[in-house]
Design an enzyme around this catalytic site. Structure first.
Site, PDB file in Angstrom:
ATOM      1  N   GLU A   1       1.261   3.722   2.123  1.00  0.00           N
ATOM      2  CA  GLU A   1       2.022   4.032   3.339  1.00  0.00           C
ATOM      3  C   GLU A   1       3.318   3.231   3.406  1.00  0.00           C
ATOM      4  OE1 GLU A   1      -2.389   3.866   4.694  1.00  0.00           O
ATOM      5  OE2 GLU A   1      -1.171   3.185   2.995  1.00  0.00           O
TER       6      GLU A   1
ATOM      7  N   TRP B   1     -15.179  13.678 -36.952  1.00  0.00           N
ATOM      8  CA  TRP B   1     -15.171  13.664 -35.498  1.00  0.00           C
ATOM      9  C   TRP B   1     -15.902  14.901 -34.996  1.00  0.00           C
ATOM     10  CZ3 TRP B   1     -13.828   9.341 -33.208  1.00  0.00           C
ATOM     11  CH2 TRP B   1     -12.915   8.485 -33.824  1.00  0.00           C
TER      12      TRP B   1
ATOM     13  N   HIS C   1       0.825  -1.198   0.000  1.00  0.00           N
ATOM     14  CA  HIS C   1       0.000   0.000   0.000  1.00  0.00           C
ATOM     15  C   HIS C   1       0.866   1.259   0.000  1.00  0.00           C
ATOM     16  CE1 HIS C   1      -3.802  -2.177   1.731  1.00  0.00           C
ATOM     17  NE2 HIS C   1      -3.387  -2.662   0.573  1.00  0.00           N
TER      18      HIS C   1
ATOM     19  N   GLY D   1     -25.082   4.689 -27.949  1.00  0.00           N
ATOM     20  CA  GLY D   1     -26.034   5.606 -28.558  1.00  0.00           C
ATOM     21  C   GLY D   1     -27.046   6.109 -27.555  1.00  0.00           C
TER      22      GLY D   1
ATOM     23  N   CYS E   1      -5.134   1.052   6.772  1.00  0.00           N
ATOM     24  CA  CYS E   1      -5.852  -0.182   7.084  1.00  0.00           C
ATOM     25  C   CYS E   1      -5.344  -0.781   8.390  1.00  0.00           C
ATOM     26  CB  CYS E   1      -5.736  -1.183   5.938  1.00  0.00           C
ATOM     27  SG  CYS E   1      -4.047  -1.723   5.604  1.00  0.00           S
TER      28      CYS E   1
END
Length: 363
Positions: free
Chosen positions: A54, A172, A52, A296, A77
């Site tokens: 830390e 585009w 993690h 869509g 944790c």
């Protein structure tokens, strides 16, 4: 010397470097100041299953961390998971203060990390830029609290809300800068979802074309299985492909498709469409924790009507189509009273010259 808020902002910046790599874990960044207030360690959670934030930070700081302060955007944790408890490591290294952006919503932690630190005589400061910390980990928070996938809709439209002309011409609408931003979002989300109409019309790959990006899982809704087995979206690219079909589709028809494709047979709704609640439940059960819809207007609208959408990424180009026959970003609501409009909340506006990105939420 900087403020708590400034250091937590730095933690958030570090944490974002883990996007696309740590799911289903949260995005976490951390830094350590020595007893003289000098930064001696920085780190972030780099990959699911690995140390993690830390731990990475304290590894960098070494013995300079003793008597210092650690900053982290999420409560450390206190339980054994894939890695040992971060709270224990902080205590072991002899830090005097811990500054936390937000409490961990995970019931396995949820304040117990703070309690463990306090019990060890460490000063704990909490709720620094809590709102920004929650926004960064909104996907993780929904997963933990609701046991559901976080779902966003991405659209690219003219200023009058059109995603294509009546001829379906759409490339585009937005600029290259906006399209590059979309690739960053694809890297962030576990999966991209679209409908059979988009596959038939555009034959997209739905991969991430960002340097060092991660290809998302690809999900196609194709109730009658009319897409071609050779469509680009079905090519192997290192991640899974899921296809949602009606429950009456026979296995013999499915056998015509590449063997690496996963099929989910879904019941149909009253509208004779795939039951989206059933589908999203099954996707979550298969470890797909965040989904971005690139589809869509009808499919976008269907997800909103089922109250399944958490967030909207609305890319808007400075263009006017001016033709009601054009295709809209949302469709299928049949609303005849303006008071019944679905309301959204604009949270931020990002300039991607010449376009805008409106980051929004359904109210």
């Amino acid at each position: 010397m900087q403020t708590h808020e400034q250091y937590i902002k730095e933690c958030l910046k570090l944490a974002r470097q883990g996007e696309g790599q740590v799911s289903p874990n949260p995005l976490v960044g951390s830094l350590v100041l020595d007893k003289n207030g000098e930064i001696v360690g920085k780190g972030y959670h780099q990959k699911y299953g690995e140390p993690h934030a830390e731990v990475n930070t304290l590894n960098m700081a070494g013995n300079k961390a003793k008597g210092g302060t650690i900053y982290v955007n999420l409560e450390p944790c206190s339980h054994h998971g894939k890695t040992p408890p971060c709270a224990d490591r902080i205590i072991k290294e002899g830090l005097k203060k811990v500054v936390i952006g937000m409490q961990d919503p995970n019931p396995k932690v949820a304040g117990s990390g703070i309690k463990k630190l306090n019990d060890a005589g460490i000063e704990v400061v909490t709720d620094i830029l809590e709102g920004e910390c929650k926004k960064l980990n909104e996907i993780f928070i929904k997963n933990i609290k609701e046991k559901k996938s976080f779902i966003a809709v991405k659209t690219a439209s003219t200023i009058d809300g059109k995603i294509a002309a009546s001829s379906k011409s759409s490339k585009w609408i937005t600029s290259e800068k906006a399209r590059n931003k979309v690739q960053q979002l694809r890297n962030k989300y576990d999966a991209i979802l679209t409908g059979s109409g988009t596959v038939l019309e555009d034959d997209p790959s739905l991969t991430c074309r960002m340097d060092n990006g991660r290809n998302p899982v690809r999900i196609i809704i194709d109730s009658t299985l009319k897409t071609s087995p050779t469509a680009k979206v079905y090519n192997q690219c290192g991640t899974q492909v899921w296809v949602a079909v009606a429950d009456f589709i026979e296995d013999e028809k499915i056998k015509n498709y590449p063997k690496h494709i996963n099929f989910i047979k879904c019941p149909l709704s009253n509208a004779k469409k795939i039951d989206l609640n059933y589908l999203t439940k099954k996707l979550y059960e298969n470890n797909i924790y965040s989904i971005m819809i690139e589809a869509g207007g009808l499919l976008n609208g269907a997800f909103i009507k089922e109250n399944l959408v958490d967030k909207l990424y609305l890319f808007v180009a400075p263009k006017i189509l001016g033709d009601n026959a054009g295709l809209s970003i949302f469709d299928g609501f049949n609303i005849n009273n303006i008071k019944k409009c679905i309301n959204i909340e604009f949270k931020s506006i990002e300039r991607l010259e010449p376009d805008l990105l409106l980051e929004s939420y359904i109210k």
